[in-house]
Design a protein around this motif. Sequence first.
Motif, PDB file in Angstrom:
ATOM      1  N   ASN A   1      -3.866 -21.466  35.117  1.00  0.00           N
ATOM      2  CA  ASN A   1      -3.908 -20.565  36.261  1.00  0.00           C
ATOM      3  C   ASN A   1      -2.688 -20.785  37.159  1.00  0.00           C
ATOM      4  O   ASN A   1      -2.643 -21.715  37.951  1.00  0.00           O
ATOM      5  CB  ASN A   1      -5.200 -20.796  37.064  1.00  0.00           C
TER       6      ASN A   1
ATOM      7  N   CYS B   1      -9.624 -20.596  45.711  1.00  0.00           N
ATOM      8  CA  CYS B   1      -8.385 -20.174  45.074  1.00  0.00           C
ATOM      9  C   CYS B   1      -8.199 -18.679  45.308  1.00  0.00           C
ATOM     10  O   CYS B   1      -9.174 -17.914  45.275  1.00  0.00           O
ATOM     11  CB  CYS B   1      -8.441 -20.471  43.571  1.00  0.00           C
TER      12      CYS B   1
ATOM     13  N   ALA C   1      -9.744 -16.499  42.558  1.00  0.00           N
ATOM     14  CA  ALA C   1     -11.105 -16.799  42.111  1.00  0.00           C
ATOM     15  C   ALA C   1     -12.076 -15.756  42.660  1.00  0.00           C
ATOM     16  O   ALA C   1     -11.786 -15.056  43.637  1.00  0.00           O
ATOM     17  CB  ALA C   1     -11.528 -18.188  42.565  1.00  0.00           C
TER      18      ALA C   1
ATOM     19  N   ASN D   1     -15.529 -18.814  45.582  1.00  0.00           N
ATOM     20  CA  ASN D   1     -14.874 -19.279  46.807  1.00  0.00           C
ATOM     21  C   ASN D   1     -15.888 -19.573  47.905  1.00  0.00           C
ATOM     22  O   ASN D   1     -15.742 -20.530  48.667  1.00  0.00           O
ATOM     23  CB  ASN D   1     -13.861 -18.245  47.290  1.00  0.00           C
TER      24      ASN D   1
ATOM     25  N   GLU E   1      -9.222 -20.643  50.586  1.00  0.00           N
ATOM     26  CA  GLU E   1      -8.695 -19.933  49.427  1.00  0.00           C
ATOM     27  C   GLU E   1      -7.421 -19.157  49.729  1.00  0.00           C
ATOM     28  O   GLU E   1      -6.573 -18.973  48.855  1.00  0.00           O
ATOM     29  CB  GLU E   1      -9.759 -18.987  48.861  1.00  0.00           C
TER      30      GLU E   1
ATOM     31  N   SER F   1      -4.379 -21.286  49.062  1.00  0.00           N
ATOM     32  CA  SER F   1      -4.261 -21.901  47.743  1.00  0.00           C
ATOM     33  C   SER F   1      -3.595 -20.941  46.771  1.00  0.00           C
ATOM     34  O   SER F   1      -4.243 -20.097  46.157  1.00  0.00           O
ATOM     35  CB  SER F   1      -5.647 -22.308  47.220  1.00  0.00           C
TER      36      SER F   1
ATOM     37  N   PRO G   1      -2.002 -20.022  43.314  1.00  0.00           N
ATOM     38  CA  PRO G   1      -2.133 -20.558  41.958  1.00  0.00           C
ATOM     39  C   PRO G   1      -0.823 -21.171  41.466  1.00  0.00           C
ATOM     40  O   PRO G   1       0.226 -20.520  41.484  1.00  0.00           O
ATOM     41  CB  PRO G   1      -2.511 -19.328  41.119  1.00  0.00           C
TER      42      PRO G   1
ATOM     43  N   ASP H   1      -7.941 -25.202  40.805  1.00  0.00           N
ATOM     44  CA  ASP H   1      -7.920 -23.748  40.654  1.00  0.00           C
ATOM     45  C   ASP H   1      -8.377 -23.336  39.257  1.00  0.00           C
ATOM     46  O   ASP H   1      -9.031 -22.300  39.087  1.00  0.00           O
ATOM     47  CB  ASP H   1      -6.513 -23.216  40.908  1.00  0.00           C
TER      48      ASP H   1
ATOM     49  N   GLU I   1     -12.140 -23.075  38.927  1.00  0.00           N
ATOM     50  CA  GLU I   1     -12.698 -21.974  39.707  1.00  0.00           C
ATOM     51  C   GLU I   1     -12.467 -20.629  39.020  1.00  0.00           C
ATOM     52  O   GLU I   1     -13.347 -19.772  38.997  1.00  0.00           O
ATOM     53  CB  GLU I   1     -12.092 -21.968  41.104  1.00  0.00           C
TER      54      GLU I   1
END
Length: 669
Positions: free
Chosen positions: A523, A580, A583, A588, A609, A612, A614, A620, A623
């Motif tokens: 990811n 993430c 996600a 999340n 999230e 964050s 990727p 990550d 998720e």
Amino acid sequence: MKKILLSLVLFTLSCVYGFAQDDFVLGADMGWLTQYESSGKKFYDRAGEERECMSIMADYGITAQRIRVWVDPSKHGGWCDKNDVLKKALRAKELGQEVMIDFHYSDWWADPAKQNIPDAWKNLSFKKMKKALADHTIDVLTLLKQNGVSPRWVQVGNETSGGMLWPMGKLPDNPKKYAGFIRAGYDAVKSVFPEALVLVHLDNGFDNKLYNYNLDIIKKYGGKFDMIGMSIYPYWSMKDGREPTAEKTINDCITNINLVARKYGVDVMITETGFEVDEAHPEVMERGRDQLRMLIKKCRTLTFGRCRGVFYWEPECRPSQYKLGAFTEDGHPTVIMNGFMEHDPEPIPVKMVEPVVPETIIVSTDHQLYTHAEMMQDLDSLALCFPDIISVCVADTTYEGRAIPFVRFGAKDAPYRFLVSSTIHAREYINVQLVLAMLEYYARGYKTLKCDGVPVSELFDSVAIDILPMINPDGVAIAQQGADGAVRPETKDWVKSVVQKGMSHERIKANGNGVDLNRNFGNGFGKGYMAASAKSFEYYSGPSPYSEIESQMLMRITRENDYLCFLNYHSKGNNVYYGCMNADAEVNGAARSIANLVKRFTGYPLYGEKSSVPNGSWADEVEVRYKRPSVTIEVGTVTPVPISQFPGIYSKNLPLWPALCMKLLKEKK
């Protein structure tokens, strides 16, 4: 906190990761079968139809036959000589079943109470006795080979807990001769069937001291074995006063399997077990079914793949002859046989978990460089001190040959689990001490601690914790010792080049290949800030996603376990990351809820999230790919975190595990 040195066995690094495996053998020892048939005894299947008994066993999932061999049983009817063995082996082969050969090295029964020398060998010297043993082994196996039967396993001796071929090979009087007999049998087997696995077979599978004593002697004096065979009979262990309950007998056996497999670096087979038949009391046989089911289930799921199967001793026998079979007097299978087909894990009902503050005496928390070797010894000590609630195996072995340990804490058959990971980055090794100190704390207080009035034992009985305390041991060794911590020449050269460029080895995050493991996942692979294009002390994603052993190990463990969530310990920042960007909203949201719980105890600020991006990180990955909430806890103010900060980090994080168990259980209701 102080360190008490325990004279405990060091880890053996040859364990292979695995849990419930497909190649798990269900077998039977039916040595009386041809003798029964010759006397006219009949056998019937579940439908009441008369059938050949081995085929009936196949209906219950039996895929292997264990066949005993006596040297010259002519005074005892001639049964179980090499010709009788061949007949049974050919029948097993015709049914597609595998074969284990069990050499008693006696003219009749050999067991812990008697290991009688065959009449024809009684006046032989030690040297000639070894030759006679080898010749007999080769003779029987050659007959099988000539008739197209290739045993997968061969036992050299039957329940040789006190030695064999008494008095010459009796323990403790003649340990060298005992080991010499084992070696002679081993070499003889390999001369005919090089691929066959050679077993040493002892009784009382719950008795770890017995196995250490006997197997240490074999190893010390040059004996060899490829596998350990165990007998486990809860009925006899309780009757003899050795164990209080059947469940305790089985649990202690599982612990022993894990310990000896790890110590001696070989797999284990339950080569004998059995449960009481009492036709006048059906509840007795119901208990037997449940105990067989429990044994098989735990051997399959709680030994990390090291137990390879379970054999039932004489299930076809009549209870008037021996009461621990599994058939009725008139030849019908009892309910005990159903235990072979009913061994899937069952949920444990959630009860509710009391504080004592036990001191951490195994895990050192008073010095900076907590090494891989020290961790391995401490884990072995914890597993030996708390065998009912802590088990340890090796998840994988790194490029540099170091073990990546995997720990299970709590009830071994808990219906729910979450994963705690630590030290995916090399310089963050303070977290190894953190998670192991927490582990020891809750192990010592298992029956006394409470969380909001709920006993922690019952929380961990329902939501157990799997722990990867040091995902990146190669990197840790380098971060702690520089090039001296590397093993391979290419690794040493790379570390030296990093240092020559002005970067201290103490700042290294990568593994021994120069890959930042927390950027090696799919990811967002290759993206993120300050990405490195080649080996580096940090931020190099690697040549491809999941290229590294450590990353592949994490993915494998995640695929094979349905974890409710993930807790990841990092350094530094004293903050919490969750969620993430790509996600699912539900994932999340679940991660945010867990992060709030972490904040409640630690006071660490949250980063969610939206922050964050990727970039190939582990948190990550789970998720997005597995749709499970993942929370990363960053501890300390600098890296490497000085040990002086440990007490504050420890006290803030300590309440988290049982609180998370309680939260997850409430959500499952």
